[in-house]
Write a protein that holds these residues in place. Structure first.
Motif, PDB file in Angstrom:
ATOM      1  N   ASP A   1     -25.561  24.048 -18.048  1.00 49.46           N
ATOM      2  CA  ASP A   1     -24.692  24.686 -19.016  1.00 49.46           C
ATOM      3  C   ASP A   1     -25.531  25.264 -20.157  1.00 49.46           C
ATOM      4  OD1 ASP A   1     -22.334  25.439 -20.057  1.00 49.46           O
ATOM      5  OD2 ASP A   1     -21.637  23.441 -20.605  1.00 49.46           O
ATOM      6  N   THR A   2     -25.088  26.361 -20.753  1.00 47.64           N
ATOM      7  CA  THR A   2     -25.782  26.901 -21.918  1.00 47.64           C
ATOM      8  C   THR A   2     -25.306  26.168 -23.167  1.00 47.64           C
ATOM      9  OG1 THR A   2     -24.101  28.623 -22.100  1.00 47.64           O
ATOM     10  CG2 THR A   2     -26.123  29.213 -20.969  1.00 47.64           C
ATOM     11  N   PRO A   3     -26.134  26.112 -24.195  1.00 41.90           N
ATOM     12  CA  PRO A   3     -25.721  25.380 -25.401  1.00 41.90           C
ATOM     13  C   PRO A   3     -24.486  25.961 -26.090  1.00 41.90           C
ATOM     14  CG  PRO A   3     -28.070  25.861 -25.440  1.00 41.90           C
ATOM     15  CD  PRO A   3     -27.504  26.577 -24.272  1.00 41.90           C
ATOM     16  N   ASP A   4     -24.294  27.287 -25.994  1.00 45.22           N
ATOM     17  CA  ASP A   4     -23.153  27.896 -26.666  1.00 45.22           C
ATOM     18  C   ASP A   4     -21.898  27.946 -25.795  1.00 45.22           C
ATOM     19  OD1 ASP A   4     -24.076  29.751 -24.887  1.00 45.22           O
ATOM     20  OD2 ASP A   4     -24.025  31.452 -26.276  1.00 45.22           O
ATOM     21  N   LYS A   5     -21.945  27.307 -24.613  1.00 46.23           N
ATOM     22  CA  LYS A   5     -20.797  27.207 -23.703  1.00 46.23           C
ATOM     23  C   LYS A   5     -20.283  28.567 -23.228  1.00 46.23           C
ATOM     24  CE  LYS A   5     -20.525  22.737 -24.119  1.00 46.23           C
ATOM     25  NZ  LYS A   5     -21.241  21.958 -23.163  1.00 46.23           N
ATOM     26  N   LYS A   6     -21.198  29.519 -23.054  1.00 45.42           N
ATOM     27  CA  LYS A   6     -20.840  30.829 -22.507  1.00 45.42           C
ATOM     28  C   LYS A   6     -21.823  31.139 -21.402  1.00 45.42           C
ATOM     29  CE  LYS A   6     -18.917  32.574 -26.782  1.00 45.42           C
ATOM     30  NZ  LYS A   6     -19.078  33.491 -27.908  1.00 45.42           N
ATOM     31  N   GLY A   7     -21.414  30.982 -20.169  1.00 45.96           N
ATOM     32  CA  GLY A   7     -22.296  31.253 -19.047  1.00 45.96           C
ATOM     33  C   GLY A   7     -23.060  30.019 -18.606  1.00 45.96           C
ATOM     34  N   PHE A   8     -24.107  30.242 -17.805  1.00 45.69           N
ATOM     35  CA  PHE A   8     -24.921  29.148 -17.306  1.00 45.69           C
ATOM     36  C   PHE A   8     -26.384  29.572 -17.276  1.00 45.69           C
ATOM     37  CE2 PHE A   8     -23.331  31.567 -13.717  1.00 45.69           C
ATOM     38  CZ  PHE A   8     -24.460  31.797 -12.946  1.00 45.69           C
TER      39      PHE A   8
END
Length: 138
Positions: free
Chosen positions: A55-62
């Protein structure tokens, strides 16, 4: 050292094993294991090439984390992180193209797509609960 020899050494004892009672096949918590099963095929520790989806830290995408086979003896320089956040369909297409077109662990393509889809699904907000309003009686 070959990957098969490495697997024979670490398969029963390593820091990432998660053993439970009454479960024959232990789980694995290693970072680049797509299915979290402890098996030679999915192990990211022993192969020259491995794929991980996080998961990305900003919760947008991977983020796709993979190894360069040429830097096998330099672990810090071996890992490459590629963030994909251009929409779900486009990102999954780019991931498929990265794995299949470059012939980079083609056997893990479907598993990687499932993992990426699960990460994207987990980032969607939960639907609002419908609250039931009691009828007023007069």
């Amino acid at each position: 050292m070959s990957s098969h020899l490495n697997w024979m050494i670490i398969r029963n004892n390593n820091a990432f094993l998660l053993k439970k009672r009454n479960i024959n096949k232990p789980f694995s918590t290693e970072p680049s294991n797509l299915t979290n099963l402890s098996s030679y095929r999915y192990s990211g520790l022993v192969h020259k090439k491995s794929v991980g989806i996080v998961d990305t830290p900003d919760k947008k995408g991977f983020t796709v984390v993979y190894k360069k086979a040429s830097k096998m003896n330099k672990p810090a320089k071996a890992t490459v992180r590629s963030t994909m956040k251009s929409g779900a369909r486009r990102s999954l297409y780019k991931l498929r193209r990265l794995l299949k077109a470059n012939k980079y662990r083609v056997d893990l393509t479907k598993v990687a797509l499932r993992r990426a889809s699960a990460v994207l699904r987990s980032q969607k907000p939960l639907p609002a609960k419908k609250t039931r309003v009691p009828k007023k009686t007069e």
